[in-house]
Design an enzyme around this catalytic site. Sequence first.
Site, short mmCIF file in Angstrom:
data_model
loop_
_atom_site.label_atom_id
_atom_site.label_comp_id
_atom_site.label_asym_id
_atom_site.label_seq_id
_atom_site.Cartn_x
_atom_site.Cartn_y
_atom_site.Cartn_z
N SER A 51 0.73 -1.09 -0.15
CA SER A 51 0.00 -0.08 0.01
C SER A 51 0.88 1.23 -0.08
CB SER A 51 -1.02 -0.02 1.28
OG SER A 51 -1.91 -1.13 1.15
N GLY A 230 -4.35 -2.08 -0.91
CA GLY A 230 -3.43 -1.55 -1.77
C GLY A 230 -3.37 -0.10 -2.06
N GLY A 232 -2.77 3.48 -4.43
CA GLY A 232 -3.28 4.18 -5.44
C GLY A 232 -4.92 4.94 -5.37
N CYS A 258 -9.57 -2.15 3.79
CA CYS A 258 -8.68 -1.00 3.28
C CYS A 258 -9.12 -0.53 1.68
CB CYS A 258 -7.20 -1.19 3.29
SG CYS A 258 -6.26 0.24 3.38
N PHE A 259 -8.32 -0.97 0.83
CA PHE A 259 -8.71 -0.61 -0.51
C PHE A 259 -10.00 -1.40 -0.94
CE2 PHE A 259 -7.33 -0.10 -5.24
CZ PHE A 259 -7.23 1.33 -5.23
N GLN A 262 -12.84 0.62 -0.12
CA GLN A 262 -13.25 1.64 -1.04
C GLN A 262 -13.75 1.18 -2.31
OE1 GLN A 262 -9.22 3.40 -1.49
NE2 GLN A 262 -9.11 3.97 0.83
N ASN A 300 -3.66 2.62 6.88
CA ASN A 300 -2.78 3.26 6.05
C ASN A 300 -3.52 3.37 4.85
OD1 ASN A 300 -0.76 3.69 4.23
ND2 ASN A 300 -0.05 1.47 3.79
N GLY A 302 -4.95 6.78 2.27
CA GLY A 302 -5.10 8.43 1.88
C GLY A 302 -6.29 8.67 1.43
N HIS A 352 -6.93 -2.52 9.30
CA HIS A 352 -6.29 -3.54 9.20
C HIS A 352 -6.40 -4.67 10.10
CE1 HIS A 352 -4.14 -2.69 5.39
NE2 HIS A 352 -3.96 -1.37 5.93
N GLU A 354 -5.62 -7.65 10.39
CA GLU A 354 -4.64 -8.66 10.29
C GLU A 354 -3.37 -7.98 10.94
OE1 GLU A 354 -3.19 -5.70 7.40
OE2 GLU A 354 -5.11 -6.64 7.81
#
Length: 384
Positions: A51, A230, A232, A258-259, A262, A300, A302, A352, A354
Amino acid sequence: MSQPAHNPALLVLEDGRSFTGTSYGATGETFGEAVFTTGMTGYQETLTDPSYHRQIVTQTAPHIGNTGVNDEDDESQRIWVAGYVVRDPARVPSNWRATRSLDDQLKGQGIVGISGIDTRALTRHLRERGAMRAGISTEILDPDALMAKVLQQPPMVGADLASEVTTFEPYVIPAEGEKRFTVVALDLGIKSMTPKRMAQRGIEVHVLPATATLADVLAVNPDGVFMSNGPGDPETTEHPTDLLKALLQRGKPYFGICFGNQVFGRALGLGTFKLKYGHRGINQPVLDRATGKVEITAQNHGFAVDAPIGETVETPYGTAEVSHVSLNDNVVEGLKLTGKDGRVLAFSVQYHPEAAAGPHDSAYLFDRFVELMAVHSENSEGRA
């Protein structure tokens, strides 16, 4: 274990702010988005987290490298950060598991870093001005000359990076003990600990590339589908989003991290946006709106999902709602989808569970995924 070199180094931000220090890791130059992480432990996991691809990571904890580097704690096969910024690197690592120093590891993988700068001032600057493009160099020591190169770099908004970090070939992590379920995990930048956490719960995990098709997923005949963390901009994830829509239409239980949170939001028809400076660290408080429980989480990211808190959203697959929120800034930290049959079909979190370096408050979410698949499996057998 070699001592860190003391070559002059320069860090320049795209708004003109600059910091001078000494090199840490490899010499040369590198460019990326300048961000900071507040974790006081777990730097090896941070460095190897996909990430962080194309990001220059600043550690707010001043003393880094104390425990060196070992062969067990990596979250992937390589270091992904574009550059590394620390205040006071350890001169000599001391830990019974260490096989080499962090400086040697950075040099071995060609990661350019800088040490000896005021990381507190840099962090305050990024909090006030936002994450931005930056460069580190041991070759160009003129701030104006380096900034000219920084301004030529692409921004993180609009960056499609999942295809750069995903696995090229599918692989399988076998279940530990008795196999209970089969899961397809779409690798958008997956961390190695994630399939391990599922395997510990009797799940056989088939990790597929980010380019996997609906036919590829259905060929595994999974009991559930997972999408990973991930790098981007989530607005670029047209293929994973369309894939998830098709899977939700077929009633496949889903869990995203996370990603993956989204992508889930976009599949539900919600928008995403870039945060000013993001959430990165292992001390982020999150409220579970259903239970009122507060979890300390590792994060983590953005970007975030734009969804109404306290309201429901009708989708083609059922009713969606925000399940978790950040107690720092009220950012959406989780989503839940209740299918048309009244049962939960899918859920996701922005953080996260994990968390190899801790905390472990949220590990129960993998158990929730198991329960979700069990309910839908029983329901399918009942219909049969």
